[in-house]
Design a protein around this motif. Sequence first.
Motif, mmCIF file in Angstrom:
data_model
loop_
_atom_site.group_PDB
_atom_site.id
_atom_site.type_symbol
_atom_site.label_atom_id
_atom_site.label_comp_id
_atom_site.label_asym_id
_atom_site.label_seq_id
_atom_site.Cartn_x
_atom_site.Cartn_y
_atom_site.Cartn_z
ATOM 1 N N ASP A 1 0.871 -1.165 0.000
ATOM 2 C CA ASP A 1 0.000 0.000 0.000
ATOM 3 C C ASP A 1 0.913 1.221 0.000
ATOM 4 O O ASP A 1 1.701 1.403 0.927
ATOM 5 C CB ASP A 1 -0.902 -0.008 1.233
ATOM 6 N N VAL A 2 0.841 2.007 -1.049
ATOM 7 C CA VAL A 2 1.715 3.177 -1.154
ATOM 8 C C VAL A 2 0.859 4.372 -1.559
ATOM 9 O O VAL A 2 -0.048 4.260 -2.380
ATOM 10 C CB VAL A 2 2.872 2.932 -2.156
ATOM 11 N N HIS A 3 1.128 5.512 -0.951
ATOM 12 C CA HIS A 3 0.401 6.739 -1.279
ATOM 13 C C HIS A 3 0.698 7.110 -2.733
ATOM 14 O O HIS A 3 1.842 7.030 -3.184
ATOM 15 C CB HIS A 3 0.831 7.864 -0.343
ATOM 16 N N SER A 4 -0.308 7.520 -3.449
ATOM 17 C CA SER A 4 -0.157 7.822 -4.877
ATOM 18 C C SER A 4 0.857 8.937 -5.151
ATOM 19 O O SER A 4 1.418 9.009 -6.235
ATOM 20 C CB SER A 4 -1.505 8.195 -5.485
ATOM 21 N N LYS A 5 1.114 9.786 -4.171
ATOM 22 C CA LYS A 5 2.073 10.872 -4.356
ATOM 23 C C LYS A 5 3.507 10.463 -4.018
ATOM 24 O O LYS A 5 4.438 11.238 -4.236
ATOM 25 C CB LYS A 5 1.671 12.080 -3.517
ATOM 26 N N ASN A 6 3.694 9.249 -3.509
ATOM 27 C CA ASN A 6 5.026 8.779 -3.134
ATOM 28 C C ASN A 6 5.676 8.105 -4.343
ATOM 29 O O ASN A 6 5.773 6.897 -4.441
ATOM 30 C CB ASN A 6 4.939 7.819 -1.947
ATOM 31 N N LYS A 7 6.131 8.918 -5.267
ATOM 32 C CA LYS A 7 6.672 8.415 -6.527
ATOM 33 C C LYS A 7 7.936 7.573 -6.324
ATOM 34 O O LYS A 7 8.160 6.604 -7.042
ATOM 35 C CB LYS A 7 6.937 9.568 -7.482
ATOM 36 N N SER A 8 8.759 7.918 -5.346
ATOM 37 C CA SER A 8 9.980 7.145 -5.088
ATOM 38 C C SER A 8 9.637 5.716 -4.680
ATOM 39 O O SER A 8 10.235 4.758 -5.190
ATOM 40 C CB SER A 8 10.824 7.808 -4.004
ATOM 41 N N ALA A 9 8.686 5.569 -3.778
ATOM 42 C CA ALA A 9 8.282 4.227 -3.343
ATOM 43 C C ALA A 9 7.641 3.472 -4.496
ATOM 44 O O ALA A 9 7.921 2.289 -4.708
ATOM 45 C CB ALA A 9 7.321 4.315 -2.164
ATOM 46 N N TYR A 10 6.797 4.155 -5.257
ATOM 47 C CA TYR A 10 6.145 3.521 -6.396
ATOM 48 C C TYR A 10 7.183 2.985 -7.379
ATOM 49 O O TYR A 10 7.080 1.855 -7.853
ATOM 50 C CB TYR A 10 5.213 4.531 -7.079
ATOM 51 N N GLU A 11 8.193 3.772 -7.681
ATOM 52 C CA GLU A 11 9.255 3.346 -8.608
ATOM 53 C C GLU A 11 10.060 2.175 -8.038
ATOM 54 O O GLU A 11 10.454 1.268 -8.767
ATOM 55 C CB GLU A 11 10.170 4.517 -8.959
ATOM 56 N N LEU A 12 10.310 2.203 -6.736
ATOM 57 C CA LEU A 12 11.026 1.101 -6.091
ATOM 58 C C LEU A 12 10.242 -0.194 -6.243
ATOM 59 O O LEU A 12 10.790 -1.223 -6.652
ATOM 60 C CB LEU A 12 11.269 1.400 -4.609
ATOM 61 N N TYR A 13 8.959 -0.157 -5.941
ATOM 62 C CA TYR A 13 8.139 -1.359 -6.027
ATOM 63 C C TYR A 13 8.013 -1.832 -7.467
ATOM 64 O O TYR A 13 8.004 -3.034 -7.734
ATOM 65 C CB TYR A 13 6.758 -1.122 -5.408
ATOM 66 N N LYS A 14 7.931 -0.901 -8.403
ATOM 67 C CA LYS A 14 7.858 -1.252 -9.816
ATOM 68 C C LYS A 14 9.148 -1.976 -10.254
ATOM 69 O O LYS A 14 9.105 -2.939 -11.010
ATOM 70 C CB LYS A 14 7.640 0.013 -10.634
ATOM 71 N N LYS A 15 10.279 -1.518 -9.720
ATOM 72 C CA LYS A 15 11.572 -2.131 -10.020
ATOM 73 C C LYS A 15 11.607 -3.597 -9.571
ATOM 74 O O LYS A 15 12.269 -4.429 -10.178
ATOM 75 C CB LYS A 15 12.684 -1.332 -9.320
ATOM 76 N N PHE A 16 10.840 -3.905 -8.540
ATOM 77 C CA PHE A 16 10.751 -5.266 -8.022
ATOM 78 C C PHE A 16 9.571 -6.042 -8.624
ATOM 79 O O PHE A 16 9.196 -7.088 -8.124
ATOM 80 C CB PHE A 16 10.629 -5.243 -6.491
ATOM 81 N N ASP A 17 8.996 -5.508 -9.687
ATOM 82 C CA ASP A 17 7.895 -6.133 -10.423
ATOM 83 C C ASP A 17 6.586 -6.213 -9.666
ATOM 84 O O ASP A 17 5.723 -7.035 -9.999
ATOM 85 C CB ASP A 17 8.276 -7.524 -10.947
ATOM 86 N N PHE A 18 6.410 -5.386 -8.639
ATOM 87 C CA PHE A 18 5.098 -5.296 -8.006
ATOM 88 C C PHE A 18 4.194 -4.486 -8.931
ATOM 89 O O PHE A 18 4.659 -3.584 -9.604
ATOM 90 C CB PHE A 18 5.178 -4.624 -6.633
ATOM 91 N N LYS A 19 2.936 -4.822 -8.937
ATOM 92 C CA LYS A 19 1.993 -4.120 -9.815
ATOM 93 C C LYS A 19 0.923 -3.425 -9.015
ATOM 94 O O LYS A 19 0.570 -3.778 -7.969
ATOM 95 C CB LYS A 19 1.370 -5.111 -10.759
#
Length: 56
Positions: free
Chosen positions: A38-56
């Motif tokens: 669960d990541v806040h939509s404005k937390n782009k750094s966390a979103y990019e980190l999770y995307k790097k780990f193939d989370f969707k």
Amino acid sequence: MYSMGVLPSYWRAGVGSSMLTKCINDMMDNNVNEIILDVHSKNKSAYELYKKFDFK
């Protein structure tokens, strides 16, 4: 685990990736087969980190 964060002075240094890798490996070692993020939509750094780990 409920929450994870990295101090600003350590941002962009691979600390978050290392922490997430350790957590995922520990979970796999303990037969955890599902991870919910669960990541806040404005937390782009966390979103990019999770995307790097193939989370969707």
